[in-house]
Scaffold this motif. Sequence first.
Motif, PDB file in Angstrom:
ATOM      1  N   ARG A   1       7.187 -14.546 -61.406  1.00 42.61           N
ATOM      2  CA  ARG A   1       6.733 -13.244 -61.908  1.00 42.61           C
ATOM      3  C   ARG A   1       7.836 -12.200 -61.743  1.00 42.61           C
ATOM      4  O   ARG A   1       8.537 -12.187 -60.751  1.00 42.61           O
ATOM      5  N   VAL A   2       7.947 -11.316 -62.718  1.00 41.55           N
ATOM      6  CA  VAL A   2       8.935 -10.239 -62.664  1.00 41.55           C
ATOM      7  C   VAL A   2       8.222  -8.925 -62.366  1.00 41.55           C
ATOM      8  O   VAL A   2       7.231  -8.599 -63.016  1.00 41.55           O
ATOM      9  N   PHE A   3       8.724  -8.224 -61.366  1.00 40.42           N
ATOM     10  CA  PHE A   3       8.081  -6.975 -60.956  1.00 40.42           C
ATOM     11  C   PHE A   3       9.003  -5.783 -61.203  1.00 40.42           C
ATOM     12  O   PHE A   3      10.219  -5.893 -61.052  1.00 40.42           O
ATOM     13  N   GLN A   4       8.394  -4.669 -61.565  1.00 41.54           N
ATOM     14  CA  GLN A   4       9.144  -3.427 -61.714  1.00 41.54           C
ATOM     15  C   GLN A   4       9.404  -2.834 -60.335  1.00 41.54           C
ATOM     16  O   GLN A   4       8.472  -2.538 -59.605  1.00 41.54           O
ATOM     17  N   LYS A   5      10.679  -2.692 -59.981  1.00 40.75           N
ATOM     18  CA  LYS A   5      11.036  -2.075 -58.703  1.00 40.75           C
ATOM     19  C   LYS A   5      10.892  -0.557 -58.806  1.00 40.75           C
ATOM     20  O   LYS A   5      10.873   0.008 -59.910  1.00 40.75           O
ATOM     21  N   SER A   6      10.828   0.069 -57.640  1.00 40.55           N
ATOM     22  CA  SER A   6      10.735   1.528 -57.585  1.00 40.55           C
ATOM     23  C   SER A   6      12.048   2.080 -57.025  1.00 40.55           C
ATOM     24  O   SER A   6      12.801   1.365 -56.363  1.00 40.55           O
ATOM     25  N   MET A   7      12.303   3.354 -57.275  1.00 40.89           N
ATOM     26  CA  MET A   7      13.500   3.999 -56.715  1.00 40.89           C
ATOM     27  C   MET A   7      13.512   3.894 -55.186  1.00 40.89           C
ATOM     28  O   MET A   7      14.561   3.792 -54.572  1.00 40.89           O
ATOM     29  N   PHE A   8      12.311   3.917 -54.601  1.00 39.57           N
ATOM     30  CA  PHE A   8      12.221   3.870 -53.138  1.00 39.57           C
ATOM     31  C   PHE A   8      12.645   2.504 -52.577  1.00 39.57           C
ATOM     32  O   PHE A   8      12.886   2.377 -51.384  1.00 39.57           O
ATOM     33  N   ASP A   9      12.703   1.483 -53.418  1.00 34.35           N
ATOM     34  CA  ASP A   9      13.190   0.179 -52.956  1.00 34.35           C
ATOM     35  C   ASP A   9      14.698   0.210 -52.721  1.00 34.35           C
ATOM     36  O   ASP A   9      15.248  -0.694 -52.097  1.00 34.35           O
ATOM     37  N   PHE A  10      15.365   1.233 -53.248  1.00 34.66           N
ATOM     38  CA  PHE A  10      16.830   1.267 -53.185  1.00 34.66           C
ATOM     39  C   PHE A  10      17.384   2.471 -52.425  1.00 34.66           C
ATOM     40  O   PHE A  10      18.446   2.381 -51.819  1.00 34.66           O
ATOM     41  N   TYR A  11      16.686   3.590 -52.524  1.00 33.72           N
ATOM     42  CA  TYR A  11      17.224   4.815 -51.942  1.00 33.72           C
ATOM     43  C   TYR A  11      16.234   5.448 -50.975  1.00 33.72           C
ATOM     44  O   TYR A  11      15.025   5.352 -51.165  1.00 33.72           O
ATOM     45  N   GLN A  12      16.780   6.122 -49.958  1.00 34.32           N
ATOM     46  CA  GLN A  12      15.969   6.790 -48.951  1.00 34.32           C
ATOM     47  C   GLN A  12      15.718   8.245 -49.335  1.00 34.32           C
ATOM     48  O   GLN A  12      16.601   8.895 -49.889  1.00 34.32           O
ATOM     49  N   GLU A  13      14.552   8.711 -48.980  1.00 34.07           N
ATOM     50  CA  GLU A  13      14.240  10.123 -49.168  1.00 34.07           C
ATOM     51  C   GLU A  13      14.919  10.932 -48.069  1.00 34.07           C
ATOM     52  O   GLU A  13      15.099  10.427 -46.968  1.00 34.07           O
ATOM     53  N   TYR A  14      15.324  12.146 -48.387  1.00 30.47           N
ATOM     54  CA  TYR A  14      15.837  12.994 -47.304  1.00 30.47           C
ATOM     55  C   TYR A  14      15.327  14.408 -47.432  1.00 30.47           C
ATOM     56  O   TYR A  14      14.785  14.772 -48.460  1.00 30.47           O
TER      57      TYR A  14
END
Lengths: 14, 257
Positions: free
Chosen positions: A1-14
């Motif tokens: 299955r292919v899933f749509q990643k989110s920005m939060f999977d790659f970058y941290q909030e600050y």
Amino acid sequence: RVFQKSMFDFYQEY
Amino acid sequence: MLELRLVQGSLLKKVLESIKDLVNDANFDFSSSGFSLQSMDSSHVALVALLLKSEGFEHYRCDRNTSMGMNLGNMSKMLKCAGNDDIITIKGDDGSDTVTFMFESPTQDKIADFEMKLMDIDSEHLGIPEAEYHAIVKMPSAEFARICKDLASIGDTVVISVTKEGVKFSTRGDIGTANIVLRQNTTVDKPEDATVIEMNEPVSMTFALRYMNSFTKATPLSNTVTISMSPDLPVVVEYKIAEMGYVRFYLAPKMEE
């Protein structure tokens, strides 16, 4: 299955 | 006190048109060096980062760093009232809950001001470190827009693969499949017509075409677009704004789990 990643999977909030 | 005068007002109109469908509300961060914006779409799959440096303005005054929350749909409505040749000035006062857009015709015989209500926005700012990308493709922006539009009529996702052979855009859907390959081509009359592929390692990633097509609304801002990819990072689709800055779109890939 292919899933749509989110920005939060790659970058941290600050 | 904030006052920014942009002789080429159409630039600001184009910037708004390129991002307003992706992001509803955003904080504009003004400082003495220019203004920037970072915002994600509501599903947190895509992110837009805008930078317009103060050097690009005829007059730029920002006494202290300030952030203004604006509804981009409303801002777009107001900027659409500016003529394409108009000079646009953005004005704000400390503590005010409005921002003023002033439009001057090139011959100075028509001057309009539109005051827009600001809003409080809880924005989630992401730290995006500089990255080394496996592959960077620079190509004509109109060509990229054409490819995204064509592929979206066949499928929902695009696989972008960069090898030393070139860059391949592929999709599949109920009616069939499509593959478009662009080879590096630097023997063109105009540099902006070139396709330049810088590849350190081959890379192949899958993205939603709906977002890619939304990004191509920035095509009027630049003749070229740069697509930067690494396997474990969102793709960066960048439109440079001549002498002033950029609009960058980040898109999280679709991955197998």
